[in-house]
Design a protein around this motif. Sequence first.
Motif, PDB file in Angstrom:
ATOM      1  N   MET A  24      -6.412  -1.335  40.050  1.00  0.00           N
ATOM      2  CA  MET A  24      -7.366  -0.780  41.002  1.00  0.00           C
ATOM      3  C   MET A  24      -8.401  -1.832  41.353  1.00  0.00           C
ATOM      4  O   MET A  24      -8.936  -2.495  40.466  1.00  0.00           O
ATOM      5  CB  MET A  24      -8.065   0.459  40.441  1.00  0.00           C
ATOM      6  N   THR A  25      -8.671  -1.985  42.635  1.00  0.00           N
ATOM      7  CA  THR A  25      -9.750  -2.870  43.071  1.00  0.00           C
ATOM      8  C   THR A  25     -11.064  -2.165  42.756  1.00  0.00           C
ATOM      9  O   THR A  25     -11.340  -1.088  43.266  1.00  0.00           O
ATOM     10  CB  THR A  25      -9.642  -3.155  44.584  1.00  0.00           C
ATOM     11  N   LYS A  26     -11.859  -2.780  41.883  1.00  0.00           N
ATOM     12  CA  LYS A  26     -13.082  -2.146  41.395  1.00  0.00           C
ATOM     13  C   LYS A  26     -14.146  -2.056  42.494  1.00  0.00           C
ATOM     14  O   LYS A  26     -14.127  -2.798  43.467  1.00  0.00           O
ATOM     15  CB  LYS A  26     -13.641  -2.923  40.197  1.00  0.00           C
ATOM     16  N   GLU A  27     -15.100  -1.153  42.297  1.00  0.00           N
ATOM     17  CA  GLU A  27     -16.020  -0.781  43.374  1.00  0.00           C
ATOM     18  C   GLU A  27     -16.832  -1.943  43.948  1.00  0.00           C
ATOM     19  O   GLU A  27     -16.997  -2.033  45.170  1.00  0.00           O
ATOM     20  CB  GLU A  27     -16.962   0.344  42.928  1.00  0.00           C
ATOM     21  N   GLU A  28     -17.340  -2.848  43.112  1.00  0.00           N
ATOM     22  CA  GLU A  28     -18.151  -3.950  43.643  1.00  0.00           C
ATOM     23  C   GLU A  28     -17.296  -4.911  44.459  1.00  0.00           C
ATOM     24  O   GLU A  28     -17.711  -5.380  45.527  1.00  0.00           O
ATOM     25  CB  GLU A  28     -18.838  -4.704  42.496  1.00  0.00           C
ATOM     26  N   VAL A  29     -16.089  -5.197  43.977  1.00  0.00           N
ATOM     27  CA  VAL A  29     -15.176  -6.070  44.715  1.00  0.00           C
ATOM     28  C   VAL A  29     -14.718  -5.365  45.986  1.00  0.00           C
ATOM     29  O   VAL A  29     -14.634  -5.969  47.060  1.00  0.00           O
ATOM     30  CB  VAL A  29     -13.959  -6.452  43.838  1.00  0.00           C
ATOM     31  N   VAL A 171     -18.612 -10.114  38.308  1.00  0.00           N
ATOM     32  CA  VAL A 171     -19.420  -8.909  38.091  1.00  0.00           C
ATOM     33  C   VAL A 171     -19.597  -8.668  36.597  1.00  0.00           C
ATOM     34  O   VAL A 171     -18.641  -8.745  35.826  1.00  0.00           O
ATOM     35  CB  VAL A 171     -18.738  -7.673  38.739  1.00  0.00           C
ATOM     36  N   SER A 172     -20.814  -8.368  36.212  1.00  0.00           N
ATOM     37  CA  SER A 172     -21.098  -7.919  34.846  1.00  0.00           C
ATOM     38  C   SER A 172     -21.750  -6.555  34.942  1.00  0.00           C
ATOM     39  O   SER A 172     -22.634  -6.338  35.776  1.00  0.00           O
ATOM     40  CB  SER A 172     -22.029  -8.889  34.127  1.00  0.00           C
ATOM     41  N   LYS A 173     -21.307  -5.629  34.104  1.00  0.00           N
ATOM     42  CA  LYS A 173     -21.841  -4.271  34.145  1.00  0.00           C
ATOM     43  C   LYS A 173     -22.509  -3.928  32.819  1.00  0.00           C
ATOM     44  O   LYS A 173     -22.037  -4.309  31.754  1.00  0.00           O
ATOM     45  CB  LYS A 173     -20.722  -3.268  34.447  1.00  0.00           C
ATOM     46  N   GLN A 186     -16.660  -8.801  33.823  1.00  0.00           N
ATOM     47  CA  GLN A 186     -15.317  -8.451  34.272  1.00  0.00           C
ATOM     48  C   GLN A 186     -14.637  -9.723  34.771  1.00  0.00           C
ATOM     49  O   GLN A 186     -15.273 -10.755  34.938  1.00  0.00           O
ATOM     50  CB  GLN A 186     -15.385  -7.397  35.385  1.00  0.00           C
ATOM     51  N   ASN A 187     -13.323  -9.642  34.992  1.00  0.00           N
ATOM     52  CA  ASN A 187     -12.592 -10.802  35.496  1.00  0.00           C
ATOM     53  C   ASN A 187     -13.170 -11.275  36.825  1.00  0.00           C
ATOM     54  O   ASN A 187     -13.535 -10.460  37.677  1.00  0.00           O
ATOM     55  CB  ASN A 187     -11.112 -10.465  35.714  1.00  0.00           C
ATOM     56  N   THR A 188     -13.239 -12.584  37.000  1.00  0.00           N
ATOM     57  CA  THR A 188     -13.633 -13.142  38.288  1.00  0.00           C
ATOM     58  C   THR A 188     -12.536 -12.857  39.308  1.00  0.00           C
ATOM     59  O   THR A 188     -11.357 -13.030  39.025  1.00  0.00           O
ATOM     60  CB  THR A 188     -13.851 -14.658  38.175  1.00  0.00           C
ATOM     61  N   ILE A 189     -12.939 -12.408  40.479  1.00  0.00           N
ATOM     62  CA  ILE A 189     -12.000 -12.104  41.557  1.00  0.00           C
ATOM     63  C   ILE A 189     -12.324 -13.009  42.738  1.00  0.00           C
ATOM     64  O   ILE A 189     -13.489 -13.184  43.103  1.00  0.00           O
ATOM     65  CB  ILE A 189     -12.099 -10.625  42.008  1.00  0.00           C
ATOM     66  N   TYR A 190     -11.292 -13.569  43.339  1.00  0.00           N
ATOM     67  CA  TYR A 190     -11.452 -14.388  44.545  1.00  0.00           C
ATOM     68  C   TYR A 190     -11.052 -13.547  45.749  1.00  0.00           C
ATOM     69  O   TYR A 190      -9.999 -12.910  45.749  1.00  0.00           O
ATOM     70  CB  TYR A 190     -10.595 -15.640  44.459  1.00  0.00           C
ATOM     71  N   VAL A 191     -11.911 -13.544  46.768  1.00  0.00           N
ATOM     72  CA  VAL A 191     -11.624 -12.795  47.990  1.00  0.00           C
ATOM     73  C   VAL A 191     -11.509 -13.788  49.135  1.00  0.00           C
ATOM     74  O   VAL A 191     -12.464 -14.513  49.437  1.00  0.00           O
ATOM     75  CB  VAL A 191     -12.733 -11.763  48.290  1.00  0.00           C
TER      76      VAL A 191
END
Length: 197
Positions: A24-29, A171-173, A186-191
């Motif tokens: 699932m693509t998390k909310e912030e990403v 993102v850190s929660k 959380q894992n770094t995501i590249y967009v």
Amino acid sequence: MNKKWNYSSFGIPDSYFIRGKAPMTKEEVRAVVMGKLRLQEDNIFIDVGAGTGSVSIEAALKLSKGKVYAIEYKEEALNLLEVNKNAFELNNIEILKGRGKTELNKIEAFDRIFIGGSGGELPWIMDHALQHLSQEGRIVITAVTLETLTSALHGLKDKGFQEVEMVSIGVSKGRSTGNYTLMEAQNTIYVLSATKR
């Protein structure tokens, strides 16, 4: 307005979705992804590797005169897609069961495409997008691994997409532990995003 999400902003909380083991693509990403898509209400939108359907649902809520095609081949994810679609009471999402390479050939033209999972078909999907996206159409890709990032970045540039952009999201929660709050990364995501011209 939808009964489950009565706001016009992006980034529906993850807790609103029924989740299993499917990605699932998390909310912030997701909020960044939706911004990069630059949706218009009548767009035809494709979500490749739709997983639980979080991006498809966010898009469908914005596309009051458009349509979403959610492509997925994994059985558990397909079940979750259906459950989440029904939970948000959306009738402008069509779920296509199969691999991207097969299902994309069933759609003549589209305005926006998001690739959250390609199943090893990323170069082909980018070629297909270049041929079938409308003028000024947008492509957005998320990558977790450096290999996917490199392939996507070079592919977008080599194929002639314009306005190629890449952002890294870390993102850190906060998580409560008694009287204290710890920040969990959380894992770094590249967009990656680009426009067809």
